[in-house]
Design a protein around this motif. Sequence first.
Motif, mmCIF file in Angstrom:
data_model
loop_
_atom_site.group_PDB
_atom_site.id
_atom_site.type_symbol
_atom_site.label_atom_id
_atom_site.label_comp_id
_atom_site.label_asym_id
_atom_site.label_seq_id
_atom_site.Cartn_x
_atom_site.Cartn_y
_atom_site.Cartn_z
ATOM 1 N N PRO A 1 1.943 16.811 20.662
ATOM 2 C CA PRO A 1 1.056 15.647 20.845
ATOM 3 C C PRO A 1 -0.287 15.869 20.155
ATOM 4 C CG PRO A 1 2.034 16.333 22.926
ATOM 5 C CD PRO A 1 2.330 17.418 21.952
ATOM 6 N N VAL A 2 -0.892 14.771 19.732
ATOM 7 C CA VAL A 2 -2.181 14.831 19.038
ATOM 8 C C VAL A 2 -3.289 14.539 20.045
ATOM 9 C CG1 VAL A 2 -3.552 13.942 17.125
ATOM 10 C CG2 VAL A 2 -1.037 13.997 16.954
ATOM 11 N N PRO A 3 -4.185 15.497 20.294
ATOM 12 C CA PRO A 3 -5.268 15.271 21.264
ATOM 13 C C PRO A 3 -6.069 14.015 20.935
ATOM 14 C CG PRO A 3 -5.175 17.586 20.661
ATOM 15 C CD PRO A 3 -4.224 16.869 19.745
ATOM 16 N N GLY A 4 -6.236 13.179 21.922
ATOM 17 C CA GLY A 4 -7.011 11.953 21.740
ATOM 18 C C GLY A 4 -6.221 10.788 21.203
ATOM 19 N N PHE A 5 -4.994 11.026 20.735
ATOM 20 C CA PHE A 5 -4.190 9.944 20.161
ATOM 21 C C PHE A 5 -2.827 9.789 20.818
ATOM 22 C CE2 PHE A 5 -7.172 11.081 16.807
ATOM 23 C CZ PHE A 5 -7.678 9.838 16.454
ATOM 24 N N GLY A 6 -2.385 10.819 21.502
ATOM 25 C CA GLY A 6 -1.101 10.695 22.189
ATOM 26 C C GLY A 6 0.038 11.379 21.459
ATOM 27 N N PRO A 7 1.209 10.733 21.415
ATOM 28 C CA PRO A 7 2.413 11.373 20.853
ATOM 29 C C PRO A 7 2.235 11.747 19.383
ATOM 30 C CG PRO A 7 2.989 9.392 22.078
ATOM 31 C CD PRO A 7 1.498 9.388 21.939
ATOM 32 N N ALA A 8 3.043 12.723 18.956
ATOM 33 C CA ALA A 8 3.051 13.119 17.550
ATOM 34 C C ALA A 8 3.393 11.925 16.679
ATOM 35 C CB ALA A 8 4.068 14.233 17.329
ATOM 36 N N ASN A 9 2.761 11.852 15.503
ATOM 37 C CA ASN A 9 3.011 10.731 14.599
ATOM 38 C C ASN A 9 2.735 11.165 13.164
ATOM 39 O OD1 ASN A 9 0.140 9.533 13.662
ATOM 40 N ND2 ASN A 9 -0.025 10.328 15.759
ATOM 41 N N LEU A 10 3.110 10.321 12.216
ATOM 42 C CA LEU A 10 2.952 10.633 10.798
ATOM 43 C C LEU A 10 1.943 9.716 10.123
ATOM 44 C CD1 LEU A 10 6.719 11.157 9.819
ATOM 45 C CD2 LEU A 10 5.044 12.882 10.493
ATOM 46 N N GLU A 11 1.069 9.093 10.885
ATOM 47 C CA GLU A 11 0.078 8.192 10.309
ATOM 48 C C GLU A 11 -1.065 8.996 9.669
ATOM 49 O OE1 GLU A 11 0.566 4.918 10.011
ATOM 50 O OE2 GLU A 11 2.513 5.466 10.855
ATOM 51 N N PRO A 12 -1.699 8.444 8.628
ATOM 52 C CA PRO A 12 -2.706 9.211 7.876
ATOM 53 C C PRO A 12 -3.824 9.800 8.733
ATOM 54 C CG PRO A 12 -2.147 7.211 6.682
ATOM 55 C CD PRO A 12 -1.449 7.123 8.016
ATOM 56 N N ALA A 13 -4.442 9.001 9.586
ATOM 57 C CA ALA A 13 -5.640 9.462 10.297
ATOM 58 C C ALA A 13 -5.358 10.028 11.676
ATOM 59 C CB ALA A 13 -6.637 8.305 10.422
ATOM 60 N N THR A 14 -4.123 9.886 12.158
ATOM 61 C CA THR A 14 -3.865 10.272 13.549
ATOM 62 C C THR A 14 -2.797 11.352 13.704
ATOM 63 O OG1 THR A 14 -2.281 8.452 13.813
ATOM 64 C CG2 THR A 14 -4.583 8.017 14.414
ATOM 65 N N ASN A 15 -2.289 11.900 12.602
ATOM 66 C CA ASN A 15 -1.321 12.986 12.726
ATOM 67 C C ASN A 15 -2.039 14.286 13.100
ATOM 68 O OD1 ASN A 15 -1.653 14.832 10.171
ATOM 69 N ND2 ASN A 15 -1.731 12.721 9.390
ATOM 70 N N LEU A 16 -1.292 15.293 13.499
ATOM 71 C CA LEU A 16 -1.875 16.542 13.982
ATOM 72 C C LEU A 16 -2.722 17.224 12.918
ATOM 73 C CD1 LEU A 16 -1.931 18.486 16.450
ATOM 74 C CD2 LEU A 16 -0.028 19.721 15.352
ATOM 75 N N GLY A 17 -2.291 17.162 11.655
ATOM 76 C CA GLY A 17 -3.057 17.785 10.580
ATOM 77 C C GLY A 17 -4.418 17.146 10.398
ATOM 78 N N ALA A 18 -4.465 15.814 10.442
ATOM 79 C CA ALA A 18 -5.738 15.107 10.306
ATOM 80 C C ALA A 18 -6.674 15.450 11.458
ATOM 81 C CB ALA A 18 -5.492 13.601 10.245
ATOM 82 N N TRP A 19 -6.131 15.509 12.673
ATOM 83 C CA TRP A 19 -6.942 15.894 13.835
ATOM 84 C C TRP A 19 -7.525 17.301 13.654
ATOM 85 C CZ3 TRP A 19 -5.831 20.023 17.147
ATOM 86 C CH2 TRP A 19 -6.687 20.147 18.245
ATOM 87 N N LEU A 20 -6.702 18.234 13.168
ATOM 88 C CA LEU A 20 -7.165 19.607 12.977
ATOM 89 C C LEU A 20 -8.248 19.690 11.897
ATOM 90 C CD1 LEU A 20 -6.609 22.543 13.901
ATOM 91 C CD2 LEU A 20 -5.039 22.735 11.953
ATOM 92 N N ASP A 21 -8.089 18.928 10.830
ATOM 93 C CA ASP A 21 -9.106 18.909 9.769
ATOM 94 C C ASP A 21 -10.447 18.442 10.307
ATOM 95 O OD1 ASP A 21 -7.317 19.804 7.869
ATOM 96 O OD2 ASP A 21 -6.832 17.796 7.126
ATOM 97 N N ARG A 22 -10.440 17.371 11.093
ATOM 98 C CA ARG A 22 -11.695 16.857 11.644
ATOM 99 C C ARG A 22 -12.295 17.841 12.641
ATOM 100 N NH1 ARG A 22 -8.546 12.133 11.766
ATOM 101 N NH2 ARG A 22 -8.224 12.324 14.020
ATOM 102 N N LEU A 23 -11.428 18.501 13.420
ATOM 103 C CA LEU A 23 -11.910 19.445 14.421
ATOM 104 C C LEU A 23 -12.609 20.642 13.774
ATOM 105 C CD1 LEU A 23 -11.919 20.407 17.442
ATOM 106 C CD2 LEU A 23 -9.773 21.609 16.903
ATOM 107 N N ILE A 24 -12.010 21.191 12.716
ATOM 108 C CA ILE A 24 -12.532 22.423 12.118
ATOM 109 C C ILE A 24 -13.543 22.153 11.013
ATOM 110 C CG2 ILE A 24 -11.883 24.492 10.808
ATOM 111 C CD1 ILE A 24 -9.254 24.522 12.330
ATOM 112 N N LEU A 25 -13.263 21.178 10.166
ATOM 113 C CA LEU A 25 -14.123 20.942 8.995
ATOM 114 C C LEU A 25 -15.140 19.831 9.227
ATOM 115 C CD1 LEU A 25 -11.397 21.172 6.199
ATOM 116 C CD2 LEU A 25 -12.989 22.953 6.938
ATOM 117 N N GLY A 26 -14.845 18.910 10.134
ATOM 118 C CA GLY A 26 -15.741 17.772 10.341
ATOM 119 C C GLY A 26 -15.504 16.715 9.271
#
Length: 392
Positions: free
Chosen positions: A175-200
């Motif tokens: 699951p993606v924190p703050g967005f819910g279930p895993a998904n493949l959308e550009p701004a809400t997938n797990l990778g995008a969340w991790l980028d914002r968390l670490i890099l801003g």
Amino acid sequence: MQSTTQAAINTTHTVPLVEAAGPGRLVSLDVFRGITVMAMILVNNPGSWGHIYGPLEHAKWHGCTPTDLIFPFFLFIVGVSIVYALDSAKQDKSRHPQLLLRIVKRSAILFGLGLFSALFPSFVFETVRIPGVLARIAVVFLMCGTIFLKTNWRTQAWLLGGILVLYNILIQVVPVPGFGPANLEPATNLGAWLDRLILGENHLWKSSKTWDPEGLLSTLPAIGTGIAGMLAGQWLRLRNVEPATKVAWLFVAGGAAIVLGMIWNGWFPINKSLWTSSYVLYTAGIAVAMLAALYWLCDVHGYRAWTKPFLVYGVNAITVFFLSGLVPRLLQMIKVPVANGESVGLRTWLYNTFFVPYFSPINASLAGAIVCVLIWLGILWVMYSRRIIIKV
């Protein structure tokens, strides 16, 4: 490849050139690298970003265009190159610390060049994009070089499979924190969340600020692309296997990877920005087939008369990629007055003067890109003729 005398080439065609010369530099690898970088220059330098032929653009999200093959090809080539650079020295474990230091230093230089390119010319550190093409190449080279030194091909094959399965699970199950279930959308997938968390958001791709096509998590399967190249390189270096057998099995492996990638696409779509596991297999399969064909033509049969333009690109690949990103910005800094009393950048003026009036918009854009490729070809040709090879 190590030099082979013309007399030896003329004497017989029954001895494969690679075997005759020893397992040195592959001409086919330099040609493959040159084709890849030439294509990279073409797609990165259209006359106008608003007018581009479909095959010269990335897929909007899922899918794969010819342009989407370029970056994985380069990372695959990085993997093959690691084998040819380190395989002989790998056998002497006393040299491993020295080799690891070289790997770290080269990775740091590549990452530094990428950061400099992102900063130039304004050097605003608060909003500089940290991920990028050169940054990803640096990380893949660092990880793959270390893996190659410390493991055998079987371990590398298991690592490749494990990486692809693990990444699939991370992206489609966690699951993606703050967005819910895993998904493949550009701004809400797990990778995008991790980028914002670490890099801003300030240090991500400026076109989105919410995700990055060269983000942190997707670098994991990109390492898998490099490992695929290492496996192909180790197969090519085997001395006790006939070249025809090498080529045949490379085509088999490449075809199998393409088919598996297309099957996996059914539930984990081929996607460059996410660098999905299906994308790794699909693009690596095509890369293996291309390398096999070039190896058969260039190294086994010696058909090299057509290769010079690609060789001159291939031996200075990082140099031309780095400079081709800086020069257009430098040209835009030079202002030229136009009829309405305003000023435009020199690059814009050249394009509007020499291309726009003579072609349709989309063909003017393509012509500008082709001329860019030819200009760099001329520069690199002179460098090649004078044996100027800038190694990073």
